[in-house]
Design an enzyme around this catalytic site. Structure first.
Site, PDB file in Angstrom:
ATOM      1  N   TYR A 161       0.810  -1.219   0.000  1.00  0.00           N
ATOM      2  CA  TYR A 161       0.000   0.000   0.000  1.00  0.00           C
ATOM      3  C   TYR A 161       0.847   1.274   0.000  1.00  0.00           C
ATOM      4  O   TYR A 161       0.307   2.373  -0.015  1.00  0.00           O
ATOM      5  CB  TYR A 161      -0.924   0.030   1.220  1.00  0.00           C
ATOM      6  CG  TYR A 161      -2.102  -0.886   1.106  1.00  0.00           C
ATOM      7  CD1 TYR A 161      -1.919  -2.238   0.850  1.00  0.00           C
ATOM      8  CD2 TYR A 161      -3.396  -0.421   1.265  1.00  0.00           C
ATOM      9  CE1 TYR A 161      -2.988  -3.100   0.748  1.00  0.00           C
ATOM     10  CE2 TYR A 161      -4.471  -1.275   1.167  1.00  0.00           C
ATOM     11  CZ  TYR A 161      -4.262  -2.610   0.910  1.00  0.00           C
ATOM     12  OH  TYR A 161      -5.325  -3.458   0.805  1.00  0.00           O
ATOM     13  N   LYS A 231       2.311 -13.835   6.173  1.00  0.00           N
ATOM     14  CA  LYS A 231       2.544 -14.928   5.212  1.00  0.00           C
ATOM     15  C   LYS A 231       4.048 -15.156   5.107  1.00  0.00           C
ATOM     16  O   LYS A 231       4.632 -15.151   4.015  1.00  0.00           O
ATOM     17  CB  LYS A 231       1.965 -14.553   3.833  1.00  0.00           C
ATOM     18  CG  LYS A 231       0.541 -14.940   3.633  1.00  0.00           C
ATOM     19  CD  LYS A 231       0.287 -16.423   3.706  1.00  0.00           C
ATOM     20  CE  LYS A 231       0.590 -17.142   2.413  1.00  0.00           C
ATOM     21  NZ  LYS A 231       0.317 -18.606   2.518  1.00  0.00           N
ATOM     22  N   ASP A 288      -3.317 -17.142   5.744  1.00  0.00           N
ATOM     23  CA  ASP A 288      -4.360 -17.952   5.083  1.00  0.00           C
ATOM     24  C   ASP A 288      -5.058 -18.841   6.103  1.00  0.00           C
ATOM     25  O   ASP A 288      -6.295 -18.919   6.128  1.00  0.00           O
ATOM     26  CB  ASP A 288      -3.775 -18.763   3.920  1.00  0.00           C
ATOM     27  CG  ASP A 288      -2.491 -19.483   4.277  1.00  0.00           C
ATOM     28  OD1 ASP A 288      -1.905 -19.175   5.331  1.00  0.00           O
ATOM     29  OD2 ASP A 288      -2.073 -20.363   3.510  1.00  0.00           O
ATOM     30  N   ASP A 312      -6.046  -5.535   5.919  1.00  0.00           N
ATOM     31  CA  ASP A 312      -7.209  -5.093   5.148  1.00  0.00           C
ATOM     32  C   ASP A 312      -8.176  -6.258   4.957  1.00  0.00           C
ATOM     33  O   ASP A 312      -9.373  -6.165   5.246  1.00  0.00           O
ATOM     34  CB  ASP A 312      -6.721  -4.558   3.787  1.00  0.00           C
ATOM     35  CG  ASP A 312      -7.756  -3.665   3.126  1.00  0.00           C
ATOM     36  OD1 ASP A 312      -8.814  -3.420   3.736  1.00  0.00           O
ATOM     37  OD2 ASP A 312      -7.512  -3.215   1.993  1.00  0.00           O
TER      38      ASP A 312
END
Ligand code: NAD
Length: 425
Positions: A161, A231, A288, A312
């Site tokens: 971002y 992740k 995940d 987000d």
């Protein structure tokens, strides 16, 4: 500072900084608070939420001196077609330390960059905080929505971002490709032909201050656990390093009997790990898997701290479990400053029709009251909203998911909440 199009209220005092490093402010009983109603449904929910916040403040012996500031459509109308985020709006928010805003529209793919992202970056509002709790009577797709009582901390200034990206078929993107392929040795990684490339910076400073803020929150609010969500198995030097830096904060900056950095094995072997009694546990989870656990083992999560993109996605998904966008509140925090804003966007299709649900903006105001240490007003807001919804008086988005509810317009729903504030205070 003198303002041109922004009207400075006749009464009220400024919120002052006590200790910037330790995020301490001093709040007068009649603070001046800038408010941006926002685009689209912001024109409906902005004024409605403002009235409700006034009622809760007044019922608890305070008064807010609002300072209307403009961004997006309302700024273009007043300052000129090219002015989306006037300097004086940014200055008003900067000067007054605490402010609230409705949604602002961002065009997809072209046009100006997100005004929300610009505000967060300019004012260094590094933590996006979203409390996710269930209100009685709200329709939810979950079997036990009441199990959700979580606060997400999303890093707000970097990651993909940060906006460092290059468009396909430009000289710039070809320069970056050449550098990455020829000089950095990734010569078979990218496909031939047109390509867009973005960078994902994740820094020690950005990661540590976010995790520190989440841990401090957990300590102050008697929370049991902070989960670092990333992740890191795939993106080792960015997401993985976020986890490593986060664990360093837990290990190095707090005593073990207050904050316990859990080993990887904690998940499977809870009984075999010796956790100091009353310590906040810090653990790591992959993003995940987390999306799954949040639904299947909702009550095991408490405070989450995440890089920007994970934050987000995960906070929207968490919001859906407790009733969705019309309900989900949020706030952006920096050092001794805060900008409250709902999770939802400007929903242009519903704009100007007295339909949209102002709850998310009202509860963002609750988060703002929390920050001002106006606990009584914050509790009153929550109770009055809950009383209204559990009586089946709701806006269209909730009404269509409920049997026997009464559909109210934005204004009428706000009137009901104000009635309940008066009744409960
Ligand atoms: P959105 O949140 O505006 O709307 C998605 C859908 O959710 C709407 O169609 C509507 O059905 C529902 N919804 C959202 N808020 C609601 C409310 N308060 N009451 C009732 N229903 C509500 O998301 P979008 O359509 O993806 O985005 C529209 C615009 O908003 C885009 O320009 C986007 O960039 C912007 N946006 C701004 C912010 C922000 O200002 N912080 C956040 C997200 C999106």
């Amino acid at each position: 500072m003198s303002y041109d199009k922004i009207e400075v209220p006749d009464s009220g005092q400024k919120i002052e900084v006590e200790d910037e490093e330790n995020d301490e402010i001093s709040v007068p009983d009649e603070p001046i608070i800038p408010i941006i109603h926002g685009d689209g449904i912001g024109t409906d929910v902005g004024p409605a939420a403002q009235r409700v916040l006034n009622a809760a403040a007044q019922a608890t012996g305070r008064e807010i001196s609002w300072m209307r500031a403009y961004a997006g459509e309302s700024a273009r109308e007043r300052y000129g077609e090219d002015v989306n985020l006037p300097d004086e709006t940014v200055e008003a928010v900067r000067e007054h330390r605490v402010a609230i805003k409705g949604p602002l529209t961002t065009p997809v793919g072209a046009g100006f960059r997100s005004l929300n992202v610009a505000l967060r970056q300019t004012l260094d509002l590094f933590a996006n905080v979203r409390p996710t709790y269930y209100l009685d009577g709200v329709p939810s797709p979950m079997k036990a929505p009441g199990e959700m009582n979580m606060v997400t901390f999303r890093e707000n200034t970097e990651d993909v971002y940060a906006g460092i990206e290059w468009e396909h078929d430009t000289d710039e993107v070809e320069q970056v490709r050449e550098f990455v392929e020829d000089e950095m040795g990734f010569d078979e990684t990218m496909h031939d032909g047109p390509i867009g490339i973005g960078l994902k910076p994740i820094s020690e400073k950005g990661s540590k201050r976010l995790v520190r803020r989440a841990i401090d929150y957990a300590l102050e609010h008697d929370r049991e656990k902070v989960t670092l969500v990333h992740k890191g198995n795939i993106m080792k030097f960015t997401e993985g390093q976020f986890g490593t830096w986060g664990m360093e904060v837990a290990n190095e900056e707090y005593p073990d009997d207050e904050v316990f950095a859990a080993p990887d094995s904690l998940w499977e072997e809870q009984d075999e790990v010796d956790i100091p009694e009353d310590a906040v546990v810090i653990e790591e989870r992959l993003a995940d898997a987390m999306l799954q656990w949040m639904q299947l083992r909702t009550d095991e999560f408490d405070v989450l701290a995440m890089p920007n993109l994970n934050g987000d996605y995960l906070s929207d998904a968490a919001g859906a479990q407790i009733g969705g966008l019309g309900i989900a509140p949020g706030g952006n925090f920096g050092k001794a400053r805060m900008l409250a804003e709902p999770v939802h966007g400007s929903a242009p299709k519903r704009a100007g029709q007295n339909m949209a649900n102002p709850t998310a903006l009202i509860l963002s105001g609750r988060l703002m009251f929390d920050y001002l240490d106006w606990d009584e007003a914050a509790d009153l807001l929550r109770d009055a909203v809950e009383e209204t919804i559990s009586a089946g008086k709701v806006t269209y988005d909730l009404e269509r998911q409920l049997d026997d509810a009464e559909k109210l317009g934005t204004r009428e729903y706000a009137d009901e909440i104000i009635g309940n504030i008066e009744k409960l205070s």
